[in-house]
Scaffold this motif. Structure first.
Motif, PDB file in Angstrom:
ATOM      1  N   GLY A 139       8.624  -3.002  -1.430  1.00  0.00           N
ATOM      2  CA  GLY A 139       9.432  -2.643  -0.460  1.00  0.00           C
ATOM      3  C   GLY A 139      10.942  -2.442  -1.102  1.00  0.00           C
ATOM      4  N   ALA A 140      10.966  -2.570  -2.467  1.00  0.00           N
ATOM      5  CA  ALA A 140      12.255  -2.308  -3.128  1.00  0.00           C
ATOM      6  C   ALA A 140      12.859  -1.023  -3.006  1.00  0.00           C
ATOM      7  CB  ALA A 140      12.274  -2.829  -4.635  1.00  0.00           C
ATOM      8  N   ARG A 141      12.174   0.182  -2.855  1.00  0.00           N
ATOM      9  CA  ARG A 141      12.629   1.425  -2.491  1.00  0.00           C
ATOM     10  C   ARG A 141      13.158   1.518  -0.983  1.00  0.00           C
ATOM     11  NH1 ARG A 141      10.744   5.897  -6.064  1.00  0.00           N
ATOM     12  NH2 ARG A 141       9.533   4.912  -7.754  1.00  0.00           N
ATOM     13  N   LEU A 142      13.093   0.740  -0.236  1.00  0.00           N
ATOM     14  CA  LEU A 142      13.452   1.040   1.217  1.00  0.00           C
ATOM     15  C   LEU A 142      14.596   1.078   1.208  1.00  0.00           C
ATOM     16  CD1 LEU A 142      11.122  -1.271   3.338  1.00  0.00           C
ATOM     17  CD2 LEU A 142      11.331   1.182   3.324  1.00  0.00           C
ATOM     18  N   GLU A 143      15.094   2.144   2.038  1.00  0.00           N
ATOM     19  CA  GLU A 143      16.426   2.654   2.348  1.00  0.00           C
ATOM     20  C   GLU A 143      16.780   2.510   3.849  1.00  0.00           C
ATOM     21  OE1 GLU A 143      17.192   6.523   0.765  1.00  0.00           O
ATOM     22  OE2 GLU A 143      16.503   5.660  -1.282  1.00  0.00           O
ATOM     23  N   ALA A 144      15.861   2.608   4.617  1.00  0.00           N
ATOM     24  CA  ALA A 144      15.901   2.327   6.093  1.00  0.00           C
ATOM     25  C   ALA A 144      14.731   1.506   6.737  1.00  0.00           C
ATOM     26  CB  ALA A 144      16.069   3.910   6.750  1.00  0.00           C
ATOM     27  N   PHE A 145      15.026   0.948   7.394  1.00  0.00           N
ATOM     28  CA  PHE A 145      13.956  -0.026   8.064  1.00  0.00           C
ATOM     29  C   PHE A 145      14.341  -0.237   9.412  1.00  0.00           C
ATOM     30  CE2 PHE A 145      12.154  -4.413   8.889  1.00  0.00           C
ATOM     31  CZ  PHE A 145      10.686  -3.829   8.761  1.00  0.00           C
ATOM     32  N   ASN A 146      13.386  -0.190  10.710  1.00  0.00           N
ATOM     33  CA  ASN A 146      13.804  -0.578  12.040  1.00  0.00           C
ATOM     34  C   ASN A 146      12.577  -0.983  12.677  1.00  0.00           C
ATOM     35  OD1 ASN A 146      14.661  -0.864  14.608  1.00  0.00           O
ATOM     36  ND2 ASN A 146      16.010   0.963  14.199  1.00  0.00           N
ATOM     37  N   VAL A 147      12.314  -2.150  13.058  1.00  0.00           N
ATOM     38  CA  VAL A 147      11.221  -2.589  14.206  1.00  0.00           C
ATOM     39  C   VAL A 147      11.973  -3.336  15.307  1.00  0.00           C
ATOM     40  CG1 VAL A 147       9.744  -3.142  12.121  1.00  0.00           C
ATOM     41  CG2 VAL A 147      11.398  -4.774  12.664  1.00  0.00           C
ATOM     42  N   SER A 148      13.070  -2.754  15.735  1.00  0.00           N
ATOM     43  CA  SER A 148      13.674  -3.277  16.918  1.00  0.00           C
ATOM     44  C   SER A 148      12.687  -2.967  18.052  1.00  0.00           C
ATOM     45  CB  SER A 148      14.952  -2.814  17.070  1.00  0.00           C
ATOM     46  OG  SER A 148      15.120  -1.392  17.223  1.00  0.00           O
ATOM     47  N   PHE A 149      12.912  -3.991  19.043  1.00  0.00           N
ATOM     48  CA  PHE A 149      12.501  -3.904  20.541  1.00  0.00           C
ATOM     49  C   PHE A 149      10.771  -3.745  20.483  1.00  0.00           C
ATOM     50  CE2 PHE A 149      16.583  -2.248  21.013  1.00  0.00           C
ATOM     51  CZ  PHE A 149      17.103  -2.927  21.956  1.00  0.00           C
ATOM     52  N   ASN A 150      10.315  -4.820  19.710  1.00  0.00           N
ATOM     53  CA  ASN A 150       8.989  -5.040  19.942  1.00  0.00           C
ATOM     54  C   ASN A 150       8.637  -6.383  20.473  1.00  0.00           C
ATOM     55  OD1 ASN A 150       6.997  -2.724  18.637  1.00  0.00           O
ATOM     56  ND2 ASN A 150       8.835  -2.767  17.108  1.00  0.00           N
ATOM     57  N   ASP A 151       7.437  -6.917  20.046  1.00  0.00           N
ATOM     58  CA  ASP A 151       7.314  -8.243  20.434  1.00  0.00           C
ATOM     59  C   ASP A 151       6.763  -9.298  18.870  1.00  0.00           C
ATOM     60  OD1 ASP A 151       7.521  -8.193  23.190  1.00  0.00           O
ATOM     61  OD2 ASP A 151       5.561  -7.102  23.154  1.00  0.00           O
ATOM     62  N   GLY A 184       0.750  -1.284  -0.026  1.00  0.00           N
ATOM     63  CA  GLY A 184       0.125  -0.041   0.009  1.00  0.00           C
ATOM     64  C   GLY A 184       0.948   1.253   0.158  1.00  0.00           C
ATOM     65  N   LEU A 185       2.208   1.185   0.303  1.00  0.00           N
ATOM     66  CA  LEU A 185       2.978   2.493   0.222  1.00  0.00           C
ATOM     67  C   LEU A 185       4.156   1.976  -0.806  1.00  0.00           C
ATOM     68  CD1 LEU A 185       3.344   2.897   3.982  1.00  0.00           C
ATOM     69  CD2 LEU A 185       1.863   4.332   2.666  1.00  0.00           C
ATOM     70  N   PRO A 186       3.947   2.174  -2.207  1.00  0.00           N
ATOM     71  CA  PRO A 186       4.928   1.716  -2.806  1.00  0.00           C
ATOM     72  C   PRO A 186       6.269   2.669  -3.241  1.00  0.00           C
ATOM     73  CG  PRO A 186       3.133   2.784  -4.077  1.00  0.00           C
ATOM     74  CD  PRO A 186       2.657   2.406  -2.549  1.00  0.00           C
ATOM     75  N   ARG A 187       5.923   3.881  -2.832  1.00  0.00           N
ATOM     76  CA  ARG A 187       7.081   4.901  -2.618  1.00  0.00           C
ATOM     77  C   ARG A 187       7.798   4.715  -1.418  1.00  0.00           C
ATOM     78  NH1 ARG A 187       5.284   9.833  -6.524  1.00  0.00           N
ATOM     79  NH2 ARG A 187       4.220   8.764  -8.120  1.00  0.00           N
ATOM     80  N   LEU A 188       7.570   4.151  -0.562  1.00  0.00           N
ATOM     81  CA  LEU A 188       8.214   4.081   0.806  1.00  0.00           C
ATOM     82  C   LEU A 188       9.632   3.934   0.926  1.00  0.00           C
ATOM     83  CD1 LEU A 188       6.950   4.913   3.580  1.00  0.00           C
ATOM     84  CD2 LEU A 188       7.264   2.318   4.115  1.00  0.00           C
ATOM     85  N   ARG A 189      10.411   5.021   1.515  1.00  0.00           N
ATOM     86  CA  ARG A 189      11.840   4.885   1.546  1.00  0.00           C
ATOM     87  C   ARG A 189      12.302   4.740   2.898  1.00  0.00           C
ATOM     88  NH1 ARG A 189      13.902  10.505  -1.058  1.00  0.00           N
ATOM     89  NH2 ARG A 189      15.787   9.441  -0.275  1.00  0.00           N
ATOM     90  N   SER A 190      11.712   5.128   3.785  1.00  0.00           N
ATOM     91  CA  SER A 190      12.133   4.773   5.346  1.00  0.00           C
ATOM     92  C   SER A 190      10.767   4.196   6.217  1.00  0.00           C
ATOM     93  CB  SER A 190      13.089   5.922   5.727  1.00  0.00           C
ATOM     94  OG  SER A 190      11.983   7.147   6.091  1.00  0.00           O
ATOM     95  N   LEU A 191      11.003   3.302   6.954  1.00  0.00           N
ATOM     96  CA  LEU A 191      10.026   2.944   7.856  1.00  0.00           C
ATOM     97  C   LEU A 191      10.641   2.401   9.373  1.00  0.00           C
ATOM     98  CD1 LEU A 191       6.929   1.988   8.295  1.00  0.00           C
ATOM     99  CD2 LEU A 191       7.761  -0.359   7.648  1.00  0.00           C
ATOM    100  N   LYS A 192      10.166   3.386  10.087  1.00  0.00           N
ATOM    101  CA  LYS A 192      10.664   3.318  11.478  1.00  0.00           C
ATOM    102  C   LYS A 192       9.476   2.897  12.579  1.00  0.00           C
ATOM    103  CE  LYS A 192      14.801   4.818  10.450  1.00  0.00           C
ATOM    104  NZ  LYS A 192      15.392   5.820  10.773  1.00  0.00           N
ATOM    105  N   LEU A 193       9.314   1.674  12.975  1.00  0.00           N
ATOM    106  CA  LEU A 193       8.312   1.098  13.897  1.00  0.00           C
ATOM    107  C   LEU A 193       8.942   0.706  15.211  1.00  0.00           C
ATOM    108  CD1 LEU A 193       6.104  -0.849  11.372  1.00  0.00           C
ATOM    109  CD2 LEU A 193       5.858   1.736  12.270  1.00  0.00           C
ATOM    110  N   ASP A 194      10.470   0.953  15.520  1.00  0.00           N
ATOM    111  CA  ASP A 194      11.110   0.441  16.758  1.00  0.00           C
ATOM    112  C   ASP A 194      10.298   1.167  17.872  1.00  0.00           C
ATOM    113  OD1 ASP A 194      13.246   2.881  17.207  1.00  0.00           O
ATOM    114  OD2 ASP A 194      12.424   2.419  15.058  1.00  0.00           O
ATOM    115  N   ALA A 195      10.721   0.386  19.117  1.00  0.00           N
ATOM    116  CA  ALA A 195      10.200   0.670  20.455  1.00  0.00           C
ATOM    117  C   ALA A 195       8.864   1.194  20.481  1.00  0.00           C
ATOM    118  CB  ALA A 195      11.213   2.091  20.754  1.00  0.00           C
ATOM    119  N   ASN A 196       7.868  -0.052  20.044  1.00  0.00           N
ATOM    120  CA  ASN A 196       6.585   0.074  20.538  1.00  0.00           C
ATOM    121  C   ASN A 196       6.494  -1.396  21.166  1.00  0.00           C
ATOM    122  OD1 ASN A 196       5.118   2.486  19.177  1.00  0.00           O
ATOM    123  ND2 ASN A 196       6.504   1.872  17.695  1.00  0.00           N
TER     124      ASN A 196
END
Length: 654
Positions: free
Chosen positions: A194-206, A169-181
């Motif tokens: 997700g081919a455009r993604l340059e930064a991605f972080n989902v650390s410290f979740n469950d 649903g977010l075809p132009r996404l370049r950075s996604l930060k969902l960490d610490a939730n």
């Protein structure tokens, strides 16, 4: 020709003037101006914004328009201005041409504002560092924001799964930060997206399950703090491969069966012989090593508590570790690349004494053979695997690096049976011991100047963790504030380690904020509450864990709820009765105005509602104002420079 030149020049100047006037007078449509004013009036904010009705909208603080036409609002930047509560619906949605929205590091609550999902041209959305709860909006996976390139929802309280089709649903996404939730479930596969993604972080979740192939290119740090995730790039956590059951069974001939049986028997016999030989060799080595150790090592050596609480030799730890790698002392932060004159063997042979028992474990003062002194903290109830443990300690060490109000972390040891931390030793003892130690004859009371400077040190340490790293201390209390000869260099310990322990059981009162009664993880705002309790402790001389004989101000467990007790005394207009009697005897009577001012700061910090508490940097500023009359201009400049450096370390404003 010459006679007409002045007239032509005059006409050109007139046209240019009219053009500039038209541009200067341009302003976005009234609906956008009204939407901004409705947003501001409906959202409480701590800092006044220069949104003067007499000025053009494009000149308002944080508002940016398309240049040079100024015909529409394209960006809204309001980071860290103290926005509180939910964003009113029907306000921001009026900015239909908005491309960048930054409301990070405020105290926005509730779900992700529905208004932001109604901005079709939005390219960047920065909402990290708030109190947002609920789920990641499923509308993001259905194309609500088709032009979105940057999405930051880190350091909130979001829960539930990540929508499966989020990357689709977010075809132009370049950075996604969902960490610490508190997100759970699996990662969105989004095959081919997700081919455009340059930064991605989902650390410290469950999160749990395998890491999709299209996300495996990101570093391990993007996934740390999720014990349930497996697969690349987490090389130490491969995913289990289920059996397909598709292997075809083939019948074996009788000769083949006999050959296999004979071969297996021979192999088994060979293995038995080898094992017996190895056991014999190992037994001889152990007897030899034991004899040598008995000759060379006095029986009193070893990391031993004077009360018999902890007796451990290097041989015991090595046996518990099970391998050379697990028995290794790992240095962290700036210490990782230095050569030290001690290792785990030296540490465990050092003479030691118990410094105290805290919530995380028991601390020992260890004096090494070369005369160096360190603190060894033996942790208990650790609930993290080796990788998460190491990552958490590394992050804590990095956050404290170079800041004199945080105790330096040198290294750690991790095995199945033992988890140790190695820290610098500060000989001044803790604030708790200084305040509440024996009050008998001959004891020197802690004067007002020392107390208010200890308050400033604690606030600076917490503010650095919050602003420069977005990390919660998690255990602010007087026993974790260690003193130095320099009164401005007291340092906090036991910081940023809550991730490696299970959530603490509900314990009302003490330093624990009311909202943590349901055993949730500490937050930046619960840190401020604990900091406020510490300020009250400095002012009253009373320990938050003190048991009183009377029932006034007691919580359900019988321990004195210090904030409630202070509130009850102040309500009866007996403010002077709040302050520690030792302050008057130590000459603190002359500073009564400062004491009252610090009391007001403390009461703001211990507000029941998290939204009503000041941020840690605001606490630093308010404590500085309390002692401003005794702070030199040079000191103010040094403090201001340190704060500006911390602000710059947060990176540029989105």
């Amino acid at each position: 020709m010459d006679s007409r030149a002045p007239a032509l020049l005059l006409l050109l100047l007139l046209a240019l003037t009219l053009s500039l006037a038209a541009t200067a007078g341009a302003d976005p449509p009234e609906r956008e101006r009204s939407a901004l004013r409705a947003f501001l009036s409906g959202t409480p904010h701590e800092r006044p914004l220069q949104w003067n009705a007499s000025l053009p909208t494009c000149y308002w603080t944080g508002v940016r328009c398309d240049s040079p036409a100024n015909a529409t609002v394209t960006e809204l930047h309001l980071p860290g201005v103290g926005l509180v509560g939910a964003v009113p619906t029907g306000t921001l949605s009026g900015l239909q041409n908005l491309q960048v929205l930054s409301l990070r590091d405020n105290r926005l609550a509730g779900p992700v504002p529905p208004d932001v999902l109604a901005l079709p041209r939005l390219r960047a959305l920065y909402l990290q560092g708030n109190l947002l709860s609920g789920a990641v909006p499923p509308e993001l996976a259905t194309g609500a924001l088709p032009e979105l390139e940057h999405l930051a929802l880190s350091r909130n309280q979001l829960s539930g799964p990540i929508p499966d089709a989020l990357l689709v649903g977010l075809p132009r996404l370049r950075s996604l930060k969902l960490d610490a939730n508190r997100l759970s479930g699996g990662l969105p596969a989004g095959t081919g997206s997700g081919a455009r993604l340059e930064a991605f972080n989902v650390s410290f979740n469950d999160l749990q399950g395998p890491i999709p192939a299209n996300l495996a290119r990101f570093p391990p740090e993007s996934f740390q703090g999720n014990p349930g995730l497996c697969g690349k790039p987490l090389v130490d956590r491969p995913c289990a491969v289920p059996s397909t059951g598709a292997t075809k069974k083939r019948k074996l001939s009788g000769a083949a069966v006999v050959a296999i049986a004979v071969g297996c028997g021979a192999a088994a016999l060979l293995v038995v012989v080898l094992l017996l030989s190895l056991c014999a060799v190992r037994r001889r080595r152990q007897h030899s090593a034991a004899a040598e150790e008995a000759k060379a090592t006095p029986p009193t050596r070893g990391l031993t508590a004077s009360g018999g609480d902890f007796t451990s030799s290097s041989k015991d730890i090595s046996a518990a570790a099970g391998s050379a790698e697990r028995g290794r002392l790992v240095f962290v932060g700036k210490h990782a690349h230095l050569r030290y004159s001690f290792d785990l063997e030296d540490l465990l042979r050092a003479s030691a004494e118990v410094l105290g028992k805290g919530g995380l474990g028991t601390s020992y003062k260890a004096v090494l053979e070369d005369g160096a002194t360190v603190v060894v903290k033996r942790l208990r109830d650790v609930a993290a695997a080796r990788r998460e443990f190491g990552a958490c300690v590394e992050a804590a060490a990095g956050a404290a690096e170079g800041h004199r109000n945080l105790v330096p972390l040198r290294g750690y040891y991790y095995s199945k049976d033992e988890k140790l931390l190695v820290l610098d030793y500060l000989p001044g003892g803790s604030l708790s011991a200084r305040l509440h130690g024996s009050r008998g004859t001959g004891r020197t009371a802690m004067d007002w100047d020392a107390r208010v400077r200890a308050a400033l040190c604690a606030a600076r340490g917490v503010a650095h963790l919050h602003t420069a790293h977005g990390l919660a201390h998690g255990d602010v209390k007087s026993s974790n504030l260690l003193l130095r000869p320099d009164p401005d260099a007291a340092a906090l310990s036991d910081y940023c380690l809550q991730q490696i322990f299970p959530p603490a059981p509900a314990r009302p009162g003490g330093y624990r904020a009311p909202e943590l009664a349901d055993a949730r993880r500490p937050t930046l705002w619960s840190d401020v509450y604990a900091l406020g309790v510490l300020l009250l402790e400095l002012l009253t001389g009373r320990s938050p864990a003190h048991h009183a004989a009377s029932g006034s101000g007691l919580d359900d467990g019988g321990a004195m709820d210090l904030p409630r007790w202070v509130q009850s005394v102040v309500r009866e207009e007996w403010t002077a009765e709040v302050f520690d009697a030792e302050l008057a005897r130590a000459g603190g009577g002359a500073a009564e105005d400062e004491m009252v001012a610090l009391l007001q700061v403390a009461m703001a910090c211990v507000s029941t509602a998290p939204d009503a508490r000041p941020g840690a940097p605001d606490v630093v500023r308010m404590v500085q104002e309390v002692i401003s009359g005794r702070t030199t201009t040079e000191e103010n400049e040094r403090i201001r420079g340190a704060e500006e450096e911390a602000e710059r370390s947060r990176g540029p404003t989105p």
